[in-house]
Every structure is written in C-alpha cells, then in structure tokens.
Design a protein around this motif. Sequence first.
Motif, PDB file in Angstrom:
ATOM      1  N   ASP A  19      96.901  11.666  30.187  1.00  0.00           N
ATOM      2  CA  ASP A  19      95.828  11.366  29.239  1.00  0.00           C
ATOM      3  C   ASP A  19      95.315   9.955  29.468  1.00  0.00           C
ATOM      4  N   LYS A  78      80.849  13.972  27.504  1.00  0.00           N
ATOM      5  CA  LYS A  78      81.526  14.323  28.747  1.00  0.00           C
ATOM      6  C   LYS A  78      82.703  15.279  28.514  1.00  0.00           C
ATOM      7  N   PHE A 129      85.260  17.945  40.889  1.00  0.00           N
ATOM      8  CA  PHE A 129      84.175  18.753  40.333  1.00  0.00           C
ATOM      9  C   PHE A 129      84.730  19.963  39.580  1.00  0.00           C
ATOM     10  N   ALA A 172      91.586   9.370  31.114  1.00  0.00           N
ATOM     11  CA  ALA A 172      90.616   9.188  30.033  1.00  0.00           C
ATOM     12  C   ALA A 172      89.252   8.699  30.504  1.00  0.00           C
ATOM     13  N   LYS A 173      89.256   7.718  31.396  1.00  0.00           N
ATOM     14  CA  LYS A 173      87.952   7.140  31.725  1.00  0.00           C
ATOM     15  C   LYS A 173      87.274   7.790  32.924  1.00  0.00           C
ATOM     16  N   CYS A 174      87.957   8.670  33.623  1.00  0.00           N
ATOM     17  CA  CYS A 174      87.345   9.308  34.800  1.00  0.00           C
ATOM     18  C   CYS A 174      86.136  10.133  34.362  1.00  0.00           C
ATOM     19  N   ILE A 175      85.042   9.976  35.082  1.00  0.00           N
ATOM     20  CA  ILE A 175      83.844  10.745  34.739  1.00  0.00           C
ATOM     21  C   ILE A 175      83.669  11.946  35.667  1.00  0.00           C
ATOM     22  N   ASN A 176      84.656  12.171  36.536  1.00  0.00           N
ATOM     23  CA  ASN A 176      84.650  13.345  37.416  1.00  0.00           C
ATOM     24  C   ASN A 176      83.479  13.423  38.380  1.00  0.00           C
ATOM     25  N   CYS A 177      83.093  12.281  38.937  1.00  0.00           N
ATOM     26  CA  CYS A 177      82.164  12.351  40.059  1.00  0.00           C
ATOM     27  C   CYS A 177      83.017  12.446  41.315  1.00  0.00           C
ATOM     28  N   GLN A 232      89.424  21.139  32.473  1.00  0.00           N
ATOM     29  CA  GLN A 232      89.481  19.815  31.841  1.00  0.00           C
ATOM     30  C   GLN A 232      89.572  18.699  32.878  1.00  0.00           C
ATOM     31  N   SER A 233      88.942  17.598  32.530  1.00  0.00           N
ATOM     32  CA  SER A 233      88.954  16.424  33.397  1.00  0.00           C
ATOM     33  C   SER A 233      90.379  16.010  33.771  1.00  0.00           C
ATOM     34  N   LEU A 234      91.254  16.024  32.778  1.00  0.00           N
ATOM     35  CA  LEU A 234      92.643  15.609  32.989  1.00  0.00           C
ATOM     36  C   LEU A 234      93.301  16.423  34.104  1.00  0.00           C
ATOM     37  N   ASN A 272      76.961  12.016  36.621  1.00  0.00           N
ATOM     38  CA  ASN A 272      78.111  11.982  35.719  1.00  0.00           C
ATOM     39  C   ASN A 272      78.206  10.737  34.843  1.00  0.00           C
ATOM     40  N   TYR A 312      80.770   9.228  27.390  1.00  0.00           N
ATOM     41  CA  TYR A 312      82.056   9.848  27.019  1.00  0.00           C
ATOM     42  C   TYR A 312      81.950  10.718  25.767  1.00  0.00           C
TER      43      TYR A 312
END
Lengths: 321, 341
Positions: free
Chosen positions: B231, A63, B275, B235-240, B290-292, A218, A60
Amino acid sequence: MIQNLRTEVKKLLKDKKVDIVLGWGKGSLPLSSTPVFIQKEEDADRLIFDETCRNNLTTYLTKDKRKLGKTYDKIGIIVKGCDARSIVLYAVEKQINKENVVIIGVPCNGILEKKKVLQKTENKEILESKIDGKNVHLKGRDFDLTIPLKDVLCDSCLTCRYPDAPVHDIFIGKPRKKVDIKDEFKNVIDFEKKSSQERWEYIKEEYSKCIRCYACRNVCPACYCNECFVDQNDPQWIGKTPEVTDSIIFHLIRNLHVAGRCVDCGACVSACPVDLDLRIMNKKVEKEIKERFDYTAGLDVNEKPAMASYCENEKQDFIMG
Amino acid sequence: MIKIKKSDFSTFITNLQKNYSVFAPVTDGKATAFKKIKSAEDINNKVLNTKRSPKEIFFPQSEVLFQYTEEGIKVPKREEKPFAIWGMRNCDTKSLLLLDKVFGEAHQMPKKDMYKDPYWKEKYDNCLVFNLACNKPLSTCFCNWFDGGPFNNTGSDIFVIENDENYIFEAVSDKGKKFLKEFKTAEQVSDKEIKKIEKLKETAESYLAEKEDISSLFSKTKEIWDETIWDEIAAKCINCGACAFVCPTCHCFDVSDEGKGKKGKRIRLWDSCMFAIFTKEASGHNPRSQSLQRVRQRVMHKYNYFMDNYDEHLCTGCGRCVVVCPVNLDIREVIKKIIRY
C-alpha cells in the motif's frame, strides 16, 4: 507558511475533519518533490510547499477507479491554483462529491520546470540546489550556476492567471490575487502564423518522439476514463505502435477529449520522459473554446461544461461555412 | 591492452563501419538514444545514460514479425551487416545478458532446448559490444548494488577506457579478442598508463552513492507478498509505463495484428505490467485491476520471480526509472523499504 500548513493539516486530522491529506513531500532528487499521503498527525511534518511541488495531486482523486474516494470518507488535498481548478472540473463533471473533499489552497509563485533547468546546465547533472524566491542556485560536479527563477518556470506558470485556488475551503498564506497576464495565448498566436505545412511538420516531429508510455494521460486530472480509447481493443480504435501515424492520433484525440476541460496545469509536459511539446495543441484548443464559447475551465462549480451545454448565441460559423 | 589516440577516433569508427552497422549514443534535439550513426561526428561520448536504453536495438519497441498476403507469409529482411554498438555502459551491457536469458539461451531453465527467439538471436549473436567505462557516474547510478560498476565489463566484447588522450581497449570475450587481434594500427598500452587506469577507477567509484547490501532482498520479497507494505509503495504510482519503457531489462511485449483486406502484418510491441490492460482477459476479468497489484508485479518480477528462474535480479541499477518517474517513485527507496521491512 509551511508551519501554518502543517499545523492546519494536523488540526484537520485531529478534529477528524479529514481521514487523509494529499500533499507534497521532499523528493529523492535535487529539485524534486513527491506526493505524500498523510494520515497521522506526526507525518504532517513531512509536508513541504515550494517551487518543486510539480504534481497535480487531484489526479489521485479519480485514479485507480477512484480508490481513495472509496477508502476514505473525507479527503484533504493541498492545491495550487491549477490543481484547484481540476477539482472544480471534477465537481462540474460530477466525478466527486465536493462535500467530501477539503480543499487547502497554498499561494503559488510558479513551479519550476526541471527540463528547462537541465537545458541551462547543458544536461549536466545537478547535485545540489537552492531556491531563494528570485533565483535558483545549482551545483554540479564541475559547475556552479545561478539562474533567475523566471527563466526556468513552467510555461503554464508563465501565463497563469489563477495562481490562487479559485475554490478552496482553507487558504494558507497570502494569496497573490489576480495577476496581469496579457499574452496568455502568445505561443498559439505565433504558431497560428506559421504555414499549415510548417505546423504539420512541427506536430509530426514532436509526436514522432512519443514512446506511448501514457505518462501524460496518467498524470492528467482531466483523463479519468475507466477505460481509455487507446486501451480498447475490441474493436481496436488505434494502432499501438510508436509510429507517428499512431501516436499522432492518440495525442490529437486526447487534445479533443480535454477540450474545455484542460486547466493548463502543465503536468503532462513535466511528466513526459521524452520531452514532447504537449502544450501547444492543448493551448490551441483552449483558445478556440475561449473565443467560441467564452469559457474557461475550472473556475465555477455551478457552470455547465463547455462541451455539454448549448447557447443560442454561440458562434456557428462552422455550420454556416 | 591497446590504445588509439582520441584524434584517431573518427578513422576508427569509419573503419568499423566497413564491416558493421554502428550504433552509438546520438543526441537528437533534446533526447539521447542509441541510433545507427552515419559518421563519428554523430556520437555523443559524454552522455552517461541515454534517455532510452539500448535494448531497443535488439528488441525494438515495435517490430514486424511477418507480413502476410494471399501469396503467403514474408518475414522482413534484416540488416545485412552485423551490429557494432559503441558506448554502452556496464548497466546496459549487463542487461543484454539478462535479456538473453529470456530470449536467447534460456541457460538456467530446466529444458535446454526451449524456444529461442529468432528475432532477438539474429541480432544479439551478430553484434560486437563496446562497453565504455564511466569516469563520472551519476548520483542516480546504483549499479554497485547489483555487483556492477563503472569499470566493470560484464556482458561486453570489448571494454573501453577513456583517458585524456586515448581510448584504451581491452578484450573481454572471444569475439572481442578476435577483433582486437586484427586491429593492427593500435599501439600497446604502457605499464604507467595501466596504473593510471586504477586511479580513474577509484575516482569513478568514489562518485557512487553508498552501496546497499541487497543480499536479503530476494528472501524478503518472498515473505511480503500480501503485506501492507505494498500500500505504501504503490500509493503514489500513477501506472504509466515510463519506468518500464526506459528500463534496459523490462521486456514484456504484446502482439498485435494489423490487417486490412487480404493483407496485413503481425507486430511485436513493448508492453508494461503497469498498464491495466496488460492482464485484462477476454472475459473482461482483470486479475490485476488495482494499481497496487501492478506495482507489486513489477517489483516482484525484478527482485523475486526473475531470481527464482535465473538466479539474477532483473535490474542493473542504471537509474533511468529514478530520473523519469513523474511522481518520484524511487526504486532505490522501494528496495530499501523492502529490506528494512
């Protein structure tokens, strides 16, 4: 131990030593944990640390285009030995300013590999679980099972030589000190004994299962490129199909990209939804680096990266033939 | 309702194979997926949710749309026989209906003559779906939130209930009725056995976790688009793409041309809104950098946009994403969080 950890985190937040702490909280499934981001003192009571704390939270830090680092000045992070080595990697590679990170080490006795547990239950669903230090007690709809913890630890943990964070600002609990591991590369040595045909068949079969979800990449602390080579499409380096010819290139290039950088945290192995053996090739590369350059990633912040430094006395048999 | 003895299952499958290419859950090494079987022995009837969803039978992860050479374009030949899929669960049969809204009939869209995807349609229109009841649902199953259930049969042609001795068949669609009518070797099911089915159903339903009332989910998602809740969720999603790739309803794809010299092929590949490259534009600008934004997109597509277009949630509660998520980002908790926000 856990109370001390929570108290310490509360103190850090109260004293404004950190703005946020990354740790593990209880997961929604049996034998699972989940990353938690603690900003309020009272939320520190959500923290746990046990054999289910699988994720390498350091991922993180880099990331999502280093969003955490941009949002918060000071970040606290709870680490196992392998996770701490990832932070060292970031410091060596100038990805983070170590001054802005407060490293909180916790004593790690190894992490449980849920995939191994499910093999033991023959894929029967686990509804309740309890870990007592030596054994894992499992309950399902029509079974009750107790298995020794060591039978279901991650492969990485079984050969881990650095269970305590080699670099840390705070350490909670009693460190395990150095552990005696004699056959760290046993799986690689066994693999090397196979014929090239057998090795190729194994790798081909494993990587043909890949669904290209990139969970391995990831969760990997070493994979922090802003744009991964598989995502570049002008020019496109590799095909995007799940055919083995494409997947194998993805995995083998990733193996080389993490050469001398992989800390064998095992995050990729646990994350893979289709249970590939992602470790064997990384471990092989780690062994090569160890033999050629006597280098182990993530131990010393002052060391230069193996792949970005040169010594005159390095083995050069690849040039001399 | 008619039945066959379990001991006759193998003969039943062999007969089915005469007219159909039969797909069923097959355990290969560590993973179970729907695959074309050689014989009944390949079938794993015990597994509840296959690791990979059966959507790949109709919408493969990688599908050659056409090949080209100097002579022209050639569309690859399809399977000659129609498909029969044995052992789908209700969460998966229901997902076919949802996917068909996109690729097939486009029922709810304003224009009835919208594009219909020939690659999907050819397979979907020529298949016979056997929906196997779930006698023992998993703790991660939440089909009941979306009006599905272990003994529901929406989206199937023939509903199959397994008891100790028999497989009991009930026709659901016209296609299913026609099939069962021609199925002469089967016995009729007695009233006593029908009563026992009720019991099986009750037991199965008791295994499910408490049903969440999601009636406010759609209206809630309308109000929270720029709220801070995202948010917390993201927050914890790593986007796989693990969640999207095991999901029976996620259907976004990319089209890729693989050419060399004067020949090549155009391929359709699964893609995922998780992705970063999914929305990257030719200019280099990325509206969802952004991941969000990407997590919000996936959640909103499932519980808002699809509802807007087709009056259904794009989720059947199969729980596969709950199981595979590497960071335990549990979609059930996301839904609860949104409802209670």
